[in-house]
Design a protein around this motif. Structure first.
Motif, PDB file in Angstrom:
ATOM      1  N   SER A  38       0.868  -1.197  -0.092  1.00 44.81           N
ATOM      2  CA  SER A  38       0.009  -0.079  -0.188  1.00 44.81           C
ATOM      3  C   SER A  38       0.745   1.284   0.058  1.00 44.81           C
ATOM      4  CB  SER A  38      -0.967   0.051   1.269  1.00 44.81           C
ATOM      5  OG  SER A  38      -0.176   0.147   2.339  1.00 44.81           O
ATOM      6  N   GLY A  39       0.292   2.361  -0.453  1.00 54.03           N
ATOM      7  CA  GLY A  39       1.171   3.640  -0.273  1.00 54.03           C
ATOM      8  C   GLY A  39       0.169   4.909  -0.885  1.00 54.03           C
ATOM      9  N   THR A  40       0.808   5.665  -1.600  1.00 50.80           N
ATOM     10  CA  THR A  40       0.319   6.743  -2.137  1.00 50.80           C
ATOM     11  C   THR A  40       0.711   6.946  -3.497  1.00 50.80           C
ATOM     12  OG1 THR A  40       0.663   7.836   0.038  1.00 50.80           O
ATOM     13  CG2 THR A  40       0.364   9.469  -1.901  1.00 50.80           C
ATOM     14  N   ALA A  54       5.172   4.976  -6.813  1.00 46.43           N
ATOM     15  CA  ALA A  54       6.270   4.147  -6.576  1.00 46.43           C
ATOM     16  C   ALA A  54       6.269   2.667  -7.004  1.00 46.43           C
ATOM     17  CB  ALA A  54       6.998   4.284  -5.244  1.00 46.43           C
ATOM     18  N   ARG A  55       7.245   2.161  -7.685  1.00 48.28           N
ATOM     19  CA  ARG A  55       6.948   0.569  -8.274  1.00 48.28           C
ATOM     20  C   ARG A  55       6.880  -0.275  -6.902  1.00 48.28           C
ATOM     21  NH1 ARG A  55       9.528  -1.567 -12.918  1.00 48.28           N
ATOM     22  NH2 ARG A  55       9.313  -4.138 -12.872  1.00 48.28           N
ATOM     23  N   HIS A  56       7.275   0.082  -5.762  1.00 51.00           N
ATOM     24  CA  HIS A  56       7.053  -0.845  -4.568  1.00 51.00           C
ATOM     25  C   HIS A  56       5.709  -0.905  -4.135  1.00 51.00           C
ATOM     26  CE1 HIS A  56       8.804   2.644  -2.450  1.00 51.00           C
ATOM     27  NE2 HIS A  56       7.868   2.090  -1.501  1.00 51.00           N
ATOM     28  N   VAL A  57       5.019   0.182  -4.275  1.00 53.29           N
ATOM     29  CA  VAL A  57       3.632   0.488  -4.056  1.00 53.29           C
ATOM     30  C   VAL A  57       2.782  -0.615  -4.642  1.00 53.29           C
ATOM     31  CG1 VAL A  57       1.394   1.921  -3.826  1.00 53.29           C
ATOM     32  CG2 VAL A  57       3.856   2.706  -3.270  1.00 53.29           C
ATOM     33  N   TYR A 128      -0.271   9.389   2.514  1.00 54.53           N
ATOM     34  CA  TYR A 128      -1.248   9.177   3.270  1.00 54.53           C
ATOM     35  C   TYR A 128      -0.401   8.061   4.054  1.00 54.53           C
ATOM     36  CZ  TYR A 128      -5.255  11.364   1.319  1.00 54.53           C
ATOM     37  OH  TYR A 128      -6.013  12.305   0.935  1.00 54.53           O
ATOM     38  N   PRO A 129       0.008   7.993   5.371  1.00 59.55           N
ATOM     39  CA  PRO A 129       0.633   7.251   6.399  1.00 59.55           C
ATOM     40  C   PRO A 129      -0.238   6.045   6.477  1.00 59.55           C
ATOM     41  CG  PRO A 129       0.815   9.386   7.341  1.00 59.55           C
ATOM     42  CD  PRO A 129      -0.293   9.529   6.312  1.00 59.55           C
ATOM     43  N   LEU A 130       0.267   4.941   6.880  1.00 61.36           N
ATOM     44  CA  LEU A 130      -0.662   3.641   7.171  1.00 61.36           C
ATOM     45  C   LEU A 130      -1.395   3.888   8.360  1.00 61.36           C
ATOM     46  CD1 LEU A 130       1.914   0.681   6.477  1.00 61.36           C
ATOM     47  CD2 LEU A 130       0.125   1.617   5.147  1.00 61.36           C
ATOM     48  N   GLY A 131      -2.470   3.510   8.293  1.00 59.17           N
ATOM     49  CA  GLY A 131      -3.299   3.706   9.520  1.00 59.17           C
ATOM     50  C   GLY A 131      -4.341   4.998   9.611  1.00 59.17           C
ATOM     51  N   GLY A 161       3.892   4.411   4.142  1.00 60.72           N
ATOM     52  CA  GLY A 161       2.612   4.753   3.526  1.00 60.72           C
ATOM     53  C   GLY A 161       2.625   5.869   2.648  1.00 60.72           C
ATOM     54  N   MET A 162       3.685   6.801   2.857  1.00 65.69           N
ATOM     55  CA  MET A 162       3.669   8.061   1.941  1.00 65.69           C
ATOM     56  C   MET A 162       4.279   7.722   0.821  1.00 65.69           C
ATOM     57  SD  MET A 162       3.955  11.012   4.895  1.00 65.69           S
ATOM     58  CE  MET A 162       3.808  12.385   3.869  1.00 65.69           C
ATOM     59  N   SER A 163       5.019   6.549   0.452  1.00 67.45           N
ATOM     60  CA  SER A 163       5.691   6.173  -0.606  1.00 67.45           C
ATOM     61  C   SER A 163       5.006   6.373  -1.825  1.00 67.45           C
ATOM     62  CB  SER A 163       6.552   4.907  -0.554  1.00 67.45           C
ATOM     63  OG  SER A 163       7.666   4.669   0.367  1.00 67.45           O
ATOM     64  N   GLY A 164       5.480   6.922  -2.845  1.00 71.24           N
ATOM     65  CA  GLY A 164       4.623   7.096  -4.112  1.00 71.24           C
ATOM     66  C   GLY A 164       3.940   8.428  -4.159  1.00 71.24           C
TER      67      GLY A 164
END
Length: 213
Positions: A38-40, A54-57, A128-131, A161-164
């Motif tokens: 998950s991510g942004t 981001a690819r890893h999202v 968006y951070p996780l949670g 969670g902010m990745s991407g």
């Protein structure tokens, strides 16, 4: 630069045009029966049906690609699910290690535009951070940004969670609109620093990805 595109589903209706509260979105990816990533992500101007992330999202470390992608946008103060129909993973070139483009069955306008960072500048990480599941604007983390060989180095980290999400330059008055990179997470050197993929590389990947079905 080559391109790997994965079709997730056929669009089931005419693209919707939700009035976004902002250009930043939440993304989750399902692998088998598990929502394991998950991510942004975010929309930019002129690419109305494509989300940068981001690819890893939307892919696992072993290269596995998702069976399903969930994209939620904030519209009218509530979360709205929009249909993800394809993912493109450009390969080759400086951006190949961590960029993906998600095509959606929607048209979403955005004031954000990719911009080249030539010198250190005050910046912000949006995401968006996780949670943080309640419908609210993305978290904003101030960070000094400086260019470095296809990357943007940041003196602060965003939260998991902010990745991407976009890294924007803060210049002058008014809301920031210049995206200088995609937030990737902690820098390899550590020390509380973080890194982003520089906007010119991201833009090249977007142009390549426009051919994904």
């Amino acid at each position: 630069m080559s391109l790997v595109a994965q079709k997730l589903r056929a669009a089931t209706a005419e693209p919707i045009e939700p009035p976004l509260d902002g250009p930043v979105v939440r993304i989750r990816a399902r692998f088998g029966k598990t929502w394991a990533a998950s991510g942004t992500g975010f929309f930019i101007a002129d690419w109305l049906s494509s989300i940068v992330t981001a690819r890893h999202v939307v892919a696992l470390a072993d290269g596995a690609t998702p069976a399903e992608v969930s994209v939620r946008v904030l519209a009218g103060g509530r979360w709205v699910e929009i249909e993800a129909v394809a993912i493109a993973y450009p390969s080759g070139g400086v951006a190949a290690d961590d960029v993906a483009i998600v095509r959606v069955n929607a048209r979403c306008t955005s004031a954000l535009r990719m911009a080249t960072l030539d010198a250190p500048v005050a910046g912000q990480i949006w995401g968006y951070p996780l949670g943080s599941e309640a419908p609210r604007a993305p978290l904003v983390v101030p960070a000094r940004a400086r260019p470095s060989e296809g990357r943007v180095l940041l003196d602060r980290q965003g939260r998991i969670g902010m990745s991407g999400g976009p890294v924007v330059a803060v210049v002058g008055d008014g809301p920031p609109t210049a995206v200088v990179g995609i937030y990737l997470g902690p820098a390899p050197t550590g020390g509380g620093r973080a890194q982003a993929l520089a906007a010119p590389s991201v833009l090249t990947c977007m142009e390549a990805a426009m051919g994904c079905a």
